[in-house]
Design a protein around this motif. Sequence first.
Motif, mmCIF file in Angstrom:
data_model
loop_
_atom_site.group_PDB
_atom_site.id
_atom_site.type_symbol
_atom_site.label_atom_id
_atom_site.label_comp_id
_atom_site.label_asym_id
_atom_site.label_seq_id
_atom_site.Cartn_x
_atom_site.Cartn_y
_atom_site.Cartn_z
ATOM 1 N N TYR A 153 0.832 -1.203 0.000
ATOM 2 C CA TYR A 153 0.000 0.000 0.000
ATOM 3 C C TYR A 153 0.869 1.256 0.000
ATOM 4 C CZ TYR A 153 -2.910 3.806 1.590
ATOM 5 O OH TYR A 153 -3.521 5.032 1.702
ATOM 6 N N LEU A 154 1.907 1.264 0.842
ATOM 7 C CA LEU A 154 2.802 2.420 0.885
ATOM 8 C C LEU A 154 3.460 2.649 -0.468
ATOM 9 C CD1 LEU A 154 4.435 1.905 4.387
ATOM 10 C CD2 LEU A 154 2.883 3.765 3.701
ATOM 11 N N TYR A 155 3.844 1.568 -1.132
ATOM 12 C CA TYR A 155 4.446 1.682 -2.463
ATOM 13 C C TYR A 155 3.428 2.264 -3.448
ATOM 14 C CZ TYR A 155 6.707 0.566 -6.843
ATOM 15 O OH TYR A 155 7.271 0.658 -8.100
ATOM 16 N N PHE A 156 2.205 1.736 -3.415
ATOM 17 C CA PHE A 156 1.137 2.239 -4.295
ATOM 18 C C PHE A 156 0.930 3.730 -4.081
ATOM 19 C CE2 PHE A 156 -3.278 3.401 -5.019
ATOM 20 C CZ PHE A 156 -3.482 2.941 -6.311
ATOM 21 N N ARG A 157 0.844 4.123 -2.831
ATOM 22 C CA ARG A 157 0.598 5.526 -2.489
ATOM 23 C C ARG A 157 1.745 6.422 -2.969
ATOM 24 N NH1 ARG A 157 -0.881 6.848 3.654
ATOM 25 N NH2 ARG A 157 1.363 7.053 3.809
ATOM 26 N N GLU A 158 2.963 5.939 -2.825
ATOM 27 C CA GLU A 158 4.130 6.716 -3.240
ATOM 28 C C GLU A 158 4.235 6.807 -4.766
ATOM 29 O OE1 GLU A 158 8.799 5.772 -3.421
ATOM 30 O OE2 GLU A 158 7.926 5.583 -1.421
ATOM 31 N N ILE A 163 -3.562 8.791 -8.398
ATOM 32 C CA ILE A 163 -4.632 7.809 -8.582
ATOM 33 C C ILE A 163 -5.431 7.638 -7.291
ATOM 34 C CG2 ILE A 163 -5.150 5.378 -9.054
ATOM 35 C CD1 ILE A 163 -2.842 5.361 -11.022
ATOM 36 N N GLU A 164 -4.737 7.572 -6.171
ATOM 37 C CA GLU A 164 -5.418 7.267 -4.905
ATOM 38 C C GLU A 164 -6.573 8.219 -4.618
ATOM 39 O OE1 GLU A 164 -4.568 6.064 -0.305
ATOM 40 O OE2 GLU A 164 -3.055 7.266 -1.322
ATOM 41 N N GLN A 165 -6.428 9.477 -4.968
ATOM 42 C CA GLN A 165 -7.473 10.466 -4.696
ATOM 43 C C GLN A 165 -8.669 10.327 -5.637
ATOM 44 O OE1 GLN A 165 -6.794 11.971 -1.899
ATOM 45 N NE2 GLN A 165 -4.798 10.974 -2.025
ATOM 46 N N ARG A 166 -8.505 9.557 -6.709
ATOM 47 C CA ARG A 166 -9.540 9.509 -7.745
ATOM 48 C C ARG A 166 -10.380 8.244 -7.729
ATOM 49 N NH1 ARG A 166 -6.231 11.624 -13.000
ATOM 50 N NH2 ARG A 166 -8.233 11.286 -14.026
ATOM 51 N N ILE A 167 -9.992 7.266 -6.934
ATOM 52 C CA ILE A 167 -10.707 5.983 -6.970
ATOM 53 C C ILE A 167 -11.143 5.548 -5.578
ATOM 54 C CG2 ILE A 167 -9.635 5.149 -9.103
ATOM 55 C CD1 ILE A 167 -7.695 3.595 -7.410
ATOM 56 N N PRO A 168 -12.214 4.771 -5.492
ATOM 57 C CA PRO A 168 -12.686 4.298 -4.182
ATOM 58 C C PRO A 168 -11.667 3.356 -3.519
ATOM 59 C CG PRO A 168 -14.333 3.897 -5.909
ATOM 60 C CD PRO A 168 -13.087 4.351 -6.588
ATOM 61 N N ALA A 173 -7.965 -1.705 -2.600
ATOM 62 C CA ALA A 173 -7.848 -2.988 -1.901
ATOM 63 C C ALA A 173 -7.826 -4.144 -2.906
ATOM 64 C CB ALA A 173 -8.997 -3.155 -0.907
ATOM 65 N N SER A 174 -8.699 -4.101 -3.898
ATOM 66 C CA SER A 174 -8.726 -5.147 -4.921
ATOM 67 C C SER A 174 -7.402 -5.199 -5.675
ATOM 68 C CB SER A 174 -9.877 -4.904 -5.905
ATOM 69 O OG SER A 174 -9.807 -5.809 -6.994
ATOM 70 N N TYR A 175 -6.877 -4.037 -6.026
ATOM 71 C CA TYR A 175 -5.585 -3.965 -6.716
ATOM 72 C C TYR A 175 -4.478 -4.580 -5.861
ATOM 73 C CZ TYR A 175 -1.385 -1.899 -8.780
ATOM 74 O OH TYR A 175 -0.131 -1.713 -9.336
ATOM 75 N N LEU A 176 -4.531 -4.338 -4.558
ATOM 76 C CA LEU A 176 -3.508 -4.866 -3.646
ATOM 77 C C LEU A 176 -3.755 -6.326 -3.262
ATOM 78 C CD1 LEU A 176 -3.180 -1.782 -1.257
ATOM 79 C CD2 LEU A 176 -1.605 -2.466 -3.097
ATOM 80 N N GLY A 177 -4.937 -6.845 -3.615
ATOM 81 C CA GLY A 177 -5.244 -8.243 -3.299
ATOM 82 C C GLY A 177 -5.645 -8.447 -1.845
ATOM 83 N N ILE A 178 -6.236 -7.407 -1.232
ATOM 84 C CA ILE A 178 -6.671 -7.499 0.163
ATOM 85 C C ILE A 178 -8.118 -7.022 0.251
ATOM 86 C CG2 ILE A 178 -4.343 -7.219 1.115
ATOM 87 C CD1 ILE A 178 -4.961 -4.257 1.620
ATOM 88 N N THR A 179 -8.725 -7.218 1.409
ATOM 89 C CA THR A 179 -10.098 -6.736 1.592
ATOM 90 C C THR A 179 -10.076 -5.246 1.923
ATOM 91 O OG1 THR A 179 -10.129 -7.170 3.974
ATOM 92 C CG2 THR A 179 -10.821 -8.991 2.510
ATOM 93 N N LYS A 187 -4.504 1.652 6.990
ATOM 94 C CA LYS A 187 -4.528 3.116 6.996
ATOM 95 C C LYS A 187 -4.643 3.661 8.420
ATOM 96 C CE LYS A 187 -6.398 5.160 3.374
ATOM 97 N NZ LYS A 187 -7.336 5.609 2.360
ATOM 98 N N SER A 188 -5.446 3.012 9.255
ATOM 99 C CA SER A 188 -5.566 3.428 10.659
ATOM 100 C C SER A 188 -4.222 3.275 11.378
ATOM 101 C CB SER A 188 -6.631 2.593 11.387
ATOM 102 O OG SER A 188 -7.893 2.835 10.833
#
Length: 194
Positions: A153-158, A163-168, A173-179, A187-188
Amino acid sequence: MNIEPLLNSISKYISLNDQEIEYFKSKIFIRKYLKGQYIVQQGDVCKYECYVLSGCTKTFYVDQEGQEHIIMFSIEDWWTSDMGSFISQTPADFNVQCLENSELIMISHDVVEDLYREIPKLERFFRKIVERAFVASQKRIVRNFSLTAKDQYLYFREQYPLIEQRIPQYMIASYLGITKEFLSKIKSQLILEQ
């Protein structure tokens, strides 16, 4: 037809003269899609390689249980299609759907060979694009095997802050293969670590 962003992208690899640019322009077209529309559907043959002028798309696979697995997102100055289907002209393994109203430059499979024949250096450009996509795909596989979900997730965000601001979140989570619940926990946890 405003194809300047694509011409700028091409110019990073090759230079086209005015005559070549005009020929190229004569062989492509721009199409607008509405949010939710499909560019390609699983099982159909992918007829176009698409350059994103504006908007956002997702490429995904739906398994036999109906579960969606997101492979990639594409935004401005990126390419999108089912590359395997486009190259081999066989049924697509993936769907490509617009997540926003999108404007795409479309290059049909029938035209690609004409472009290569008339402007041989375009073959080099498209080879470079495919090489970059292949390398990115290989690196993603390695990250999936070697990084924790949090690190992915950190890699995706970096790597993809736009993209992160534009998609649900459930799509990330689906892209990362997690729920989506697990992504929420990650994130918490990151907020608490700050």
